[in-house]
Write a protein that holds these residues in place. Sequence first.
Motif, PDB file in Angstrom:
ATOM      1  N   UNK A 161       0.808  -1.221   0.000  1.00  0.00           N
ATOM      2  CA  UNK A 161       0.000   0.000   0.000  1.00  0.00           C
ATOM      3  C   UNK A 161       0.840   1.270   0.000  1.00  0.00           C
ATOM      4  N   UNK A 162       2.096   1.157   0.444  1.00  0.00           N
ATOM      5  CA  UNK A 162       2.954   2.335   0.560  1.00  0.00           C
ATOM      6  C   UNK A 162       3.806   2.569  -0.675  1.00  0.00           C
ATOM      7  N   UNK A 163       3.810   1.634  -1.602  1.00  0.00           N
ATOM      8  CA  UNK A 163       4.685   1.765  -2.763  1.00  0.00           C
ATOM      9  C   UNK A 163       6.144   1.680  -2.382  1.00  0.00           C
ATOM     10  N   UNK A 164       6.444   0.916  -1.335  1.00  0.00           N
ATOM     11  CA  UNK A 164       7.821   0.872  -0.836  1.00  0.00           C
ATOM     12  C   UNK A 164       8.672  -0.164  -1.556  1.00  0.00           C
ATOM     13  N   UNK A 165       8.045  -1.157  -2.196  1.00  0.00           N
ATOM     14  CA  UNK A 165       8.817  -2.193  -2.882  1.00  0.00           C
ATOM     15  C   UNK A 165       8.877  -1.855  -4.364  1.00  0.00           C
ATOM     16  N   UNK A 166      10.031  -2.024  -4.932  1.00  0.00           N
ATOM     17  CA  UNK A 166      10.196  -1.695  -6.339  1.00  0.00           C
ATOM     18  C   UNK A 166      11.178  -2.661  -6.989  1.00  0.00           C
ATOM     19  N   UNK A 167      11.140  -2.699  -8.303  1.00  0.00           N
ATOM     20  CA  UNK A 167      12.028  -3.566  -9.086  1.00  0.00           C
ATOM     21  C   UNK A 167      13.011  -2.684  -9.830  1.00  0.00           C
ATOM     22  N   UNK A 168      14.299  -2.875  -9.594  1.00  0.00           N
ATOM     23  CA  UNK A 168      15.302  -2.015 -10.211  1.00  0.00           C
ATOM     24  C   UNK A 168      15.281  -2.192 -11.716  1.00  0.00           C
ATOM     25  N   UNK A 169      15.310  -1.077 -12.432  1.00  0.00           N
ATOM     26  CA  UNK A 169      15.237  -1.136 -13.891  1.00  0.00           C
ATOM     27  C   UNK A 169      16.479  -1.765 -14.502  1.00  0.00           C
TER      28      UNK A 169
ATOM     29  N   UNK B 181      18.707  -4.113 -13.420  1.00  0.00           N
ATOM     30  CA  UNK B 181      19.026  -5.534 -13.318  1.00  0.00           C
ATOM     31  C   UNK B 181      17.875  -6.390 -12.784  1.00  0.00           C
ATOM     32  N   UNK B 182      16.726  -5.794 -12.500  1.00  0.00           N
ATOM     33  CA  UNK B 182      15.553  -6.557 -12.098  1.00  0.00           C
ATOM     34  C   UNK B 182      15.502  -6.954 -10.636  1.00  0.00           C
ATOM     35  N   UNK B 183      16.450  -6.497  -9.829  1.00  0.00           N
ATOM     36  CA  UNK B 183      16.454  -6.870  -8.413  1.00  0.00           C
ATOM     37  C   UNK B 183      15.284  -6.167  -7.711  1.00  0.00           C
ATOM     38  N   UNK B 184      14.503  -6.926  -6.930  1.00  0.00           N
ATOM     39  CA  UNK B 184      13.371  -6.360  -6.189  1.00  0.00           C
ATOM     40  C   UNK B 184      13.860  -5.943  -4.796  1.00  0.00           C
ATOM     41  N   UNK B 185      13.620  -4.680  -4.458  1.00  0.00           N
ATOM     42  CA  UNK B 185      14.136  -4.128  -3.206  1.00  0.00           C
ATOM     43  C   UNK B 185      13.026  -3.437  -2.416  1.00  0.00           C
ATOM     44  N   UNK B 186      13.273  -3.266  -1.112  1.00  0.00           N
ATOM     45  CA  UNK B 186      12.348  -2.539  -0.240  1.00  0.00           C
ATOM     46  C   UNK B 186      12.988  -1.202   0.121  1.00  0.00           C
ATOM     47  N   UNK B 187      12.281  -0.105  -0.148  1.00  0.00           N
ATOM     48  CA  UNK B 187      12.726   1.203   0.320  1.00  0.00           C
ATOM     49  C   UNK B 187      12.227   1.366   1.757  1.00  0.00           C
ATOM     50  N   UNK B 188      13.119   1.171   2.696  1.00  0.00           N
ATOM     51  CA  UNK B 188      12.692   1.161   4.092  1.00  0.00           C
ATOM     52  C   UNK B 188      12.320   2.549   4.599  1.00  0.00           C
ATOM     53  N   UNK B 189      12.656   3.583   3.862  1.00  0.00           N
ATOM     54  CA  UNK B 189      12.192   4.915   4.251  1.00  0.00           C
ATOM     55  C   UNK B 189      10.699   5.086   3.971  1.00  0.00           C
ATOM     56  N   UNK B 190      10.176   4.301   3.014  1.00  0.00           N
ATOM     57  CA  UNK B 190       8.757   4.399   2.677  1.00  0.00           C
ATOM     58  C   UNK B 190       7.926   3.287   3.304  1.00  0.00           C
ATOM     59  N   UNK B 191       8.577   2.195   3.725  1.00  0.00           N
ATOM     60  CA  UNK B 191       7.835   1.057   4.277  1.00  0.00           C
ATOM     61  C   UNK B 191       7.152   1.453   5.583  1.00  0.00           C
TER      62      UNK B 191
ATOM     63  N   UNK C  43       9.516 -12.582   1.855  1.00  0.00           N
ATOM     64  CA  UNK C  43       9.579 -11.255   2.458  1.00  0.00           C
ATOM     65  C   UNK C  43       9.302 -11.446   3.944  1.00  0.00           C
ATOM     66  N   UNK C  44      10.112 -10.824   4.777  1.00  0.00           N
ATOM     67  CA  UNK C  44      10.011 -11.008   6.224  1.00  0.00           C
ATOM     68  C   UNK C  44       9.761  -9.664   6.905  1.00  0.00           C
ATOM     69  N   UNK C  45       9.184  -9.738   8.098  1.00  0.00           N
ATOM     70  CA  UNK C  45       8.904  -8.523   8.867  1.00  0.00           C
ATOM     71  C   UNK C  45       9.886  -8.424  10.028  1.00  0.00           C
ATOM     72  N   UNK C  46      10.580  -7.302  10.096  1.00  0.00           N
ATOM     73  CA  UNK C  46      11.523  -7.069  11.193  1.00  0.00           C
ATOM     74  C   UNK C  46      10.764  -6.438  12.358  1.00  0.00           C
ATOM     75  N   UNK C  47      10.581  -7.202  13.410  1.00  0.00           N
ATOM     76  CA  UNK C  47       9.787  -6.716  14.540  1.00  0.00           C
ATOM     77  C   UNK C  47      10.493  -5.594  15.295  1.00  0.00           C
ATOM     78  N   UNK C  48      11.805  -5.474  15.164  1.00  0.00           N
ATOM     79  CA  UNK C  48      12.542  -4.443  15.886  1.00  0.00           C
ATOM     80  C   UNK C  48      12.455  -3.088  15.194  1.00  0.00           C
ATOM     81  N   UNK C  49      12.477  -3.093  13.861  1.00  0.00           N
ATOM     82  CA  UNK C  49      12.437  -1.826  13.122  1.00  0.00           C
ATOM     83  C   UNK C  49      11.047  -1.502  12.598  1.00  0.00           C
ATOM     84  N   UNK C  50      10.148  -2.525  12.550  1.00  0.00           N
ATOM     85  CA  UNK C  50       8.814  -2.308  11.997  1.00  0.00           C
ATOM     86  C   UNK C  50       8.817  -2.185  10.487  1.00  0.00           C
ATOM     87  N   UNK C  51       9.828  -2.765   9.835  1.00  0.00           N
ATOM     88  CA  UNK C  51       9.941  -2.698   8.378  1.00  0.00           C
ATOM     89  C   UNK C  51      10.012  -4.105   7.789  1.00  0.00           C
TER      90      UNK C  51
END
Length: 502
Positions: free
Chosen positions: A197-205, A207-217, A232-240
């Motif tokens: 819902x946050x648009x935090x995950x994206x696919x790099x143009x 090389x195709x690697x899928x990444x999480x922008x933790x500033x937007x997560x 995909x895993x949830x980090x309970x310490x950072x909330x990301x």
Amino acid sequence: MNVRAHVSMLFHLDKCIGCHTCSVACKNLWTDRKGTEYMWWNNVETRPGTGYPTGWEDQERFQGGWERRGNQLELKLHSRPKGLANLFFNPALPELDDYYEPFTFRYQDLFNSPEGNDQPVARPVSMITGEPMNIEAGPNWDDDLGGSNLYAQNDPSWDGVDEGILAQMGEIERVVFNYLPRICNHCLNPSCVAACPSGAIYKRAEDGVVLVNENKCKGWRMCVAACPYKKVFYNWATGKSEKCILCFPRMETGQAPACAHSCVGRIRYMGVLLYDADKIPAAAMVDDEHLVSSHLDVILDPFDPEVIAAAKAGGLDEGWIKAAQESPVYKFVKVWGLALPLHPEYRTMAMMYYIPPLSPIVSTIERGLVRLELPPEKVDFELFNHLEKARLPLKYLANLFAAGNVEVIKPILQKMLAVRILKRKQSVEGAVDTATLKLLESVRLDLETAEAIYRLTTLPTLEQRFVLPPYHREMATEAWNDPLAHKGEVGVGTIELPVRGN
């Protein structure tokens, strides 16, 4: 034609020895932090089995991937309105019991225990509560238990396998199993990206690697539920949310990902694939029977002049095109037709590929004795013509790698067997007979191709296994920074540069 490049990994399952070195290398490098105790970006599962997290392939429960609804391809998890309604309650998430309660050991017990008649042991303690606990699960809890009642028989990929074969597989534990290493598949049609819902995950143009922008997560965890592979895993310490990044900081400096570099069995290959992005929507919409062929049709021939021209028009330079032409992944997947994506029926178009494992001929237990089904003479040829008698059933492998289509798996195993028979004739008997040449011809292989498959399977150099493209990191860095200063910041990104603390 919209030509783009994708860095992909290939796993040769016939070579995996299940040592878990890849998992440990990844764990030490990326998830050895608070909040990541249960994260295994790379894990190795024993198959048949239920994997990690337990039962991750049960999409009726976890609602991962895509499904066709009429003429539309929609997330299995939810529609957009339902996604908003479920922001604060998502029932499709795995629970702690599906992973395991992270634990460590109280090593001081080995030194501080009072003198007694028993050898002191380090007691396991929970990393959540700090209290002593009994370990009941782990990331490879069913390791090497190929026929266990608890794990192997609950593998969803048994669907459609003959009851008689199932009974044989359950006769005794460890009658047969293989290993299945898994990382994020960095899909062409990633459901985790679509569900965020946050648009935090994206696919790099590039090389195709899928990444999480933790500033937007925002930690909604829709990506965790929507990913059918549960990578995909949830980090309970950072909330990301966090996930495999395909070691892009290593690749940008010309090094293979840690899991691939550390692989003892040398089962992993890295290379570039060129694909046509315009074909993705149609390829993901076909019926299950044609999913594999439509998926592979998206991958382009890097030697085709039209593809090269379109690639250059799209911004790919000579170095990336050359890397695609020398890619071992392209050879195994497209040229030789030996590798398939995992669970193509999820319609995410996974870009990591697997060469299915060969298995011995079937055996049954009679009065406590093992009886082989096949005669001792010409066993190789008998197995070639009776693949349905292999220990790992064709239907089982088809459910894993071909959306249940046995006719996709069969020619791959026949090619691998033909190469094996050829090399055995050459090394044991010193000559190749007419029957073997006819066997190669029947699977559309010639001697030169069979030799190339053999050499890339068994004798590849490091440079042949990992053909990484030139990222031109230094040239890109010069646009905004001093390359020498930036060299020490590999992997930290450009949004928040590291600062030295007090």
